[in-house]
Design an enzyme around this catalytic site. Structure first.
Site, mmCIF file in Angstrom:
data_model
loop_
_atom_site.group_PDB
_atom_site.id
_atom_site.type_symbol
_atom_site.label_atom_id
_atom_site.label_comp_id
_atom_site.label_asym_id
_atom_site.label_seq_id
_atom_site.Cartn_x
_atom_site.Cartn_y
_atom_site.Cartn_z
ATOM 1 N N GLU A 199 9.647 0.939 10.617
ATOM 2 C CA GLU A 199 10.640 1.959 10.229
ATOM 3 C C GLU A 199 9.960 3.293 10.426
ATOM 4 O O GLU A 199 9.140 3.702 9.603
ATOM 5 C CB GLU A 199 11.033 1.765 8.761
ATOM 6 C CG GLU A 199 11.728 0.463 8.451
ATOM 7 C CD GLU A 199 13.140 0.416 9.012
ATOM 8 O OE1 GLU A 199 13.724 1.476 9.300
ATOM 9 O OE2 GLU A 199 13.649 -0.701 9.189
ATOM 10 N N GLY A 237 6.683 4.678 8.250
ATOM 11 C CA GLY A 237 5.750 5.776 8.464
ATOM 12 C C GLY A 237 5.994 6.431 9.801
ATOM 13 O O GLY A 237 7.052 6.255 10.418
ATOM 14 N N THR A 283 1.601 5.994 13.705
ATOM 15 C CA THR A 283 1.021 4.991 12.804
ATOM 16 C C THR A 283 1.517 3.599 13.197
ATOM 17 O O THR A 283 0.752 2.630 13.217
ATOM 18 C CB THR A 283 1.414 5.292 11.334
ATOM 19 O OG1 THR A 283 1.065 6.634 11.039
ATOM 20 C CG2 THR A 283 0.733 4.361 10.366
ATOM 21 N N GLY A 284 2.784 3.526 13.542
ATOM 22 C CA GLY A 284 3.374 2.251 13.970
ATOM 23 C C GLY A 284 2.655 1.688 15.187
ATOM 24 O O GLY A 284 2.367 0.483 15.256
ATOM 25 N N GLU A 344 9.439 15.719 15.484
ATOM 26 C CA GLU A 344 9.794 15.579 14.064
ATOM 27 C C GLU A 344 8.967 16.581 13.256
ATOM 28 O O GLU A 344 7.742 16.521 13.254
ATOM 29 C CB GLU A 344 9.481 14.153 13.586
ATOM 30 C CG GLU A 344 9.914 13.913 12.157
ATOM 31 C CD GLU A 344 9.589 12.505 11.651
ATOM 32 O OE1 GLU A 344 8.456 12.043 11.861
ATOM 33 O OE2 GLU A 344 10.481 11.892 11.043
ATOM 34 N N CYS A 382 13.173 10.752 6.944
ATOM 35 C CA CYS A 382 13.122 10.190 8.294
ATOM 36 C C CYS A 382 14.451 10.417 9.003
ATOM 37 O O CYS A 382 14.502 10.630 10.201
ATOM 38 C CB CYS A 382 12.831 8.702 8.205
ATOM 39 S SG CYS A 382 13.941 7.856 7.089
ATOM 40 N N THR A 392 5.654 7.370 13.816
ATOM 41 C CA THR A 392 5.661 6.554 15.028
ATOM 42 C C THR A 392 4.232 6.281 15.499
ATOM 43 O O THR A 392 3.895 5.143 15.877
ATOM 44 C CB THR A 392 6.502 7.262 16.115
ATOM 45 O OG1 THR A 392 7.853 7.297 15.630
ATOM 46 C CG2 THR A 392 6.462 6.534 17.436
ATOM 47 N N LYS A 401 0.834 -1.210 0.000
ATOM 48 C CA LYS A 401 0.000 0.000 0.000
ATOM 49 C C LYS A 401 0.870 1.261 0.000
ATOM 50 O O LYS A 401 1.497 1.596 0.995
ATOM 51 C CB LYS A 401 -0.904 0.046 1.236
ATOM 52 C CG LYS A 401 -1.937 1.168 1.102
ATOM 53 C CD LYS A 401 -2.594 1.534 2.399
ATOM 54 C CE LYS A 401 -2.037 2.773 3.031
ATOM 55 N NZ LYS A 401 -2.022 3.984 2.206
HETATM 56 P P1 NAD Z 1 2.191 8.061 7.833
HETATM 57 O O1 NAD Z 1 2.502 7.248 9.028
HETATM 58 O O2 NAD Z 1 1.140 9.079 7.937
HETATM 59 O O3 NAD Z 1 1.804 7.130 6.597
HETATM 60 C C1 NAD Z 1 2.624 6.074 6.170
HETATM 61 C C2 NAD Z 1 1.754 5.018 5.537
HETATM 62 O O4 NAD Z 1 0.917 4.454 6.547
HETATM 63 C C3 NAD Z 1 0.806 5.550 4.469
HETATM 64 O O5 NAD Z 1 0.672 4.608 3.432
HETATM 65 C C4 NAD Z 1 -0.496 5.720 5.229
HETATM 66 O O6 NAD Z 1 -1.639 5.680 4.411
HETATM 67 C C5 NAD Z 1 -0.446 4.545 6.175
HETATM 68 N N1 NAD Z 1 -1.235 4.723 7.406
HETATM 69 C C6 NAD Z 1 -1.544 5.881 8.041
HETATM 70 N N2 NAD Z 1 -2.261 5.623 9.145
HETATM 71 C C7 NAD Z 1 -2.426 4.279 9.217
HETATM 72 C C8 NAD Z 1 -3.064 3.401 10.132
HETATM 73 N N3 NAD Z 1 -3.692 3.870 11.213
HETATM 74 N N4 NAD Z 1 -3.017 2.062 9.898
HETATM 75 C C9 NAD Z 1 -2.356 1.578 8.817
HETATM 76 N N5 NAD Z 1 -1.739 2.353 7.905
HETATM 77 C C10 NAD Z 1 -1.755 3.706 8.106
HETATM 78 O O7 NAD Z 1 3.582 8.707 7.378
HETATM 79 P P2 NAD Z 1 3.827 9.699 6.159
HETATM 80 O O8 NAD Z 1 3.367 11.051 6.561
HETATM 81 O O9 NAD Z 1 3.345 9.093 4.899
HETATM 82 O O10 NAD Z 1 5.436 9.651 6.105
HETATM 83 C C11 NAD Z 1 6.243 10.371 6.925
HETATM 84 C C12 NAD Z 1 6.722 9.551 8.113
HETATM 85 O O11 NAD Z 1 7.423 8.396 7.667
HETATM 86 C C13 NAD Z 1 7.718 10.314 8.974
HETATM 87 O O12 NAD Z 1 7.443 10.107 10.331
HETATM 88 C C14 NAD Z 1 9.046 9.692 8.584
HETATM 89 O O13 NAD Z 1 10.052 9.830 9.557
HETATM 90 C C15 NAD Z 1 8.662 8.278 8.369
HETATM 91 N N6 NAD Z 1 9.674 7.589 7.540
HETATM 92 C C16 NAD Z 1 10.488 6.656 8.131
HETATM 93 C C17 NAD Z 1 11.486 6.025 7.374
HETATM 94 C C18 NAD Z 1 12.403 5.000 7.996
HETATM 95 O O14 NAD Z 1 13.048 4.254 7.251
HETATM 96 N N7 NAD Z 1 12.495 4.911 9.318
HETATM 97 C C19 NAD Z 1 11.632 6.341 6.009
HETATM 98 C C20 NAD Z 1 10.790 7.300 5.457
HETATM 99 C C21 NAD Z 1 9.808 7.909 6.227
#
Ligand code: NAD
Length: 489
Positions: free
Chosen positions: A261, A239, A243-244, A392, A295, A241, A186
């Site tokens: 990640e 994504g 979301t994780g 962040e 990130c 934290t 996704k």
């Molecule tokens: P996000 O967490 O909003 O979204 C990431 C993905 O998760 C998207 O596909 C989104 O649709 C999905 N998502 C959102 N909420 C969800 C939920 N409740 N359940 C399941 N899936 C869900 O992040 P973003 O704004 O797209 O990206 C930025 C973030 O990603 C920053 O915090 C950045 O640090 C992190 N990031 C981390 C790494 C790494 O390798 N550690 C790399 C790139 C980005």
């Protein structure tokens, strides 16, 4: 400014989802628009998936895993398909680069020279793995022959963000497919185009139907359904934290393996004995590359006190010269933020920094005109406990804090809920290794910043997550070990 040599985005067709080897609209027929953040204009419509579409994709991936050829295929032949995908990516480099740039806002030179070739490199790297993933024979007590098989886990759900759509898709798909799993991927709603094009390239490379399914839609619906679905064995997120945490809760009921990640607030530590010119260059790159939407962004600059004035003066001079604007101009160095929402969030942090009494050394305002551009921003006189030093921001905003000695630098560096990456700049090799060892971060760069290679692991400490991507380490997540006992009596 658009020039005669600027490539124009080809007319990009509406995006469908890839399920069981076929391109489909969502069952509900709903769509959403994907926007060019440099102009605010709609690029095209994309199918808006939901829980029911996830169910179809999981069914297809399950079938492809249980009865399809992929997990049983001769390992080297799986590798050949990954290598073919890498070749197709390079063959279509220009199209993919323009698509990535218009959808995600990254400057075209970065897409051309960075994101697209790095994606191909990652698939080339994992193409070499399938016939090297194997078990062991174990000298157990007794008259037995005991050996292990290293097998794929099954169906993998992979959820990725918008900041590096192609690159992060390759970090996830490369190892998962090399190990023989099938996938439901996704991408983010904010930049889904290149992942869909990548799906076409996988089909062209001969990937069997159902092995890769790509679903577009929101995190709340599609993402949650992936985390909860009992037919998925592993869920891997890149994504935020928060979301994780939500995914871990949703995956708990079916006891899925999870890999996280997540975000970061990485310290970039510059000692007075560093090569100042390269430290300035590296620090600028560390925070402003990809508009700070990284990130691993070096968003906390920790400067040794006696170096402070010279460093900040030179760094702001360079920052003011960075070329911000038209993402299709090869000279552009900084593009727009991904969306109006992200733009508003970054502006709120800038206001917060001013309110907290930090000195604005440069930037701090929008570029003006169309698109979601913000000028490279450096805050000085920041304290470790201030919001802009802790949270962040995910934009071109640097918080500068000073320190007096090595212990204070390490303490400040570790003063974060995150632990993704860190930079250390010094000519003293002993000091460099000492600091690297004492920093609680998944990656430490010494006299460089944001160096990456598909062979080297990347991932977080603390609330930046767990699990490692890239290199041999990524194979752990996507395989499981079976112990086989043979009675030799
Ligand atoms: P996000 O967490 O909003 O979204 C990431 C993905 O998760 C998207 O596909 C989104 O649709 C999905 N998502 C959102 N909420 C969800 C939920 N409740 N359940 C399941 N899936 C869900 O992040 P973003 O704004 O797209 O990206 C930025 C973030 O990603 C920053 O915090 C950045 O640090 C992190 N990031 C981390 C790494 C790494 O390798 N550690 C790399 C790139 C980005």
């Amino acid at each position: 400014m658009i020039t005669a040599t600027t490539p124009q985005p080809t007319k990009i067709k509406p995006g469908k989802m890839l399920i069981d080897g076929k391109w489909a609209d969502s069952l509900s027929g709903k769509t959403f628009e994907t926007i060019n953040p440099a102009t605010g204009e709609v690029i095209t419509k994309i199918a808006e998936g939901d829980k029911e579409d996830v169910a179809l994709a999981v069914k297809a991936a399950r079938k492809a895993f249980e009865v399809g050829p992929w997990p049983k295929m001769d390992a080297r032949d799986r590798g050949k398909i990954l290598a073919k995908v890498a070749e197709l990516i390079m063959k279509n480099l220009e199209e993919l680069a323009v698509m990535e740039t218009v959808d995600s806002g990254k400057p075209i030179t970065q897409s051309r020279k960075g994101d697209v070739p790095y994606t191909a490199e990652t698939f080339f790297y994992y193409a070499g793995w399938p016939d090297k993933i194997h078990g062991e024979t174990i000298p157990v007590r007794g008259n037995y022959f005991n050996y292990t098989l290293r097998e794929p886990v099954g169906v993998v759900g992979q959820i990725i963000p918008w900041n590096f759509p192609l690159v992060l898709a390759s970090w996830k798909l490369g190892p998962a497919l090399a190990c023989g799993n099938t996938v439901v991927l996704k991408p983010s709603k904010l930049a889904p185009l290149t992942c869909l094009r990548l799906g076409e390239l996988f089909m062209e490379a001969g990937l069997p139907e159902g092995v890769l399914n790509i679903l577009t839609g929101s995190g709340e619906t599609v993402g949650t359904a992936i985390a909860q679905h009992p037919g998925i064995d592993v869920v891997a997120l890149t994504g935020e934290t928060i979301t994780g945490k939500s995914i871990m809760r949703n995956a708990a009921d079916t006891l899925k393996r999870v890999s996280m990640e997540l975000g970061g607030k990485s310290p970039n530590i510059v000692f007075a004995d560093a090569d100042i010119e390269s430290a300035i260059k590296g620090s600028l790159f560390g925070i402003f590359f990809n508009q700070g939407e990284c990130c691993n962004a070096g968003s906390r600059l920790l400067l040794e006190k006696k170096l402070h004035d010279e460093f900040i003066e030179k760094m702001t001079t360079f920052a003011n010269k960075l070329k911000v604007g038209d993402t299709l101009d090869p000279e552009t160095e900084i593009g727009p933020l991904i969306s109006q929402g992200q733009f508003n969030k970054v502006i709120r942090y800038i206001e917060e920094g001013k309110k907290e009494g930090c000195r604005l050394a440069c930037g701090g305002e929008p570029l003006g005109g169309k698109g979601y551009f913000i000028k490279p921003t450096i805050f000085d006189n920041v304290k470790n406990d201030m919001k802009i030093a802790r949270e962040e921001i995910f934009g071109p905003v640097l918080a500068t804090v000073t320190f007096k000695d090595i212990d204070e630098a390490i303490e400040a560096g570790n003063l974060s809920d995150y632990g993704l990456a860190a930079g250390v700049w010094t000519r003293d090799i002993r000091k460099a290794h000492l600091v690297a060892r004492r920093l609680r971060a998944g990656t430490v760069w010494i006299n460089t910043y944001a160096a990456f290679d598909p062979a080297s692991p990347f991932g977080g400490y603390k609330q930046s997550g767990f699990g490692r991507e890239q290199g041999i380490h990524s194979l752990e997540l996507y395989t499981q070990v079976k112990s086989v006992w043979v009675n030799l009596e």
